[in-house]
Design an enzyme around this catalytic site. Structure first.
Site, PDB file in Angstrom:
ATOM      1  N   LYS A 262      40.930  33.260  97.137  1.00 11.87           N
ATOM      2  CA  LYS A 262      40.692  31.880  97.568  1.00 11.87           C
ATOM      3  C   LYS A 262      41.979  31.068  97.723  1.00 11.87           C
ATOM      4  CE  LYS A 262      38.205  30.821  94.033  1.00 11.87           C
ATOM      5  NZ  LYS A 262      38.399  32.146  93.398  1.00 11.87           N
TER       6      LYS A 262
ATOM      7  N   SER B 189      33.814  27.646  91.493  1.00 11.67           N
ATOM      8  CA  SER B 189      32.576  26.840  91.605  1.00 11.67           C
ATOM      9  C   SER B 189      31.351  27.751  91.560  1.00 11.67           C
ATOM     10  CB  SER B 189      32.595  25.965  92.860  1.00 11.67           C
ATOM     11  OG  SER B 189      32.977  26.659  94.012  1.00 11.67           O
TER      12      SER B 189
END
Length: 198
Positions: free
Chosen positions: A38, A106
């Protein structure tokens, strides 16, 4: 709960700020397991957007925990609060007319949905970096999976805490051995094709 607080409406609004930047503001929300790529992909994507004169800001999980969320741990409750704060900050950046890139595990769908619901429907772009757990463990850039497997880290996502994969993200990047540069380029092209960026 705060009382006696009234929202003050300013004359320069989001539309005017976006017009000044000649772009459509949005949040590009990268989610995936630790080690999925990410942060690296987000960094390369921001560089790509900057090359096309987009006004951006990158919110990265580790960096945010040095300041804004430095008082939070990694319990489920603290993770929820971490993402709530990020969602509110991202909303402010969108209001400023900026393209916001976030790179956070998340792990909980409800928290990502909370952030989505803070924005207009076309302003939240969920990007699932779908790298298999085995590949993330093989990379293990910070040695976190090794520590989690030994029991030195508790509530580690993917090991003893769940990761709820997005059900219908706007973009899914399935790992197939491509480079981070190739992944960022693939996301950029999909953002253009889907009309999120001009």
């Amino acid at each position: 709960m705060a009382t006696n607080i009234v929202w003050h409406q300013h004359e320069v609004d989001k539309a005017r700020r976006a017009q000044a930047k000649n772009q459509k503001p949005c949040v590009l929300w990268l989610t995936g397991l630790s080690g999925s790529g990410k942060s690296t992909i987000a960094n390369l994507l921001e560089k790509k957007l900057a090359e096309h004169d987009k006004h951006t800001y990158l919110l990265d999980g580790d960096n945010v925990r040095h300041g804004l969320c430095g008082d939070l741990g990694f319990s489920d409750k603290d993770r929820v609060e971490n993402i709530r704060r990020i969602g509110e900050v991202a909303k402010l950046f969108v209001d400023a007319g900026t393209v916001v890139i976030t790179a956070f595990i998340s792990p909980f769908k409800s928290e990502r949905d909370y952030c989505r619901n803070l924005l207009e429907s076309s302003e939240f772009v969920e990007i699932f970096i779908d790298t298999p757990l085995a590949e993330c463990e093989k990379r293990d850039p910070k040695g976190l999976y090794q520590k989690a497997r030994k029991g030195d880290i508790k509530d580690f996502t993917g090991i003893d805490s769940p990761y709820e994969a997005p059900e219908s993200p706007e973009i899914t990047l399935s790992y197939s051995g491509q480079t981070a540069e190739g992944s960022a380029e693939q996301i950029f092209e999909q953002l253009k094709a889907k009309g999120f960026i001009a």
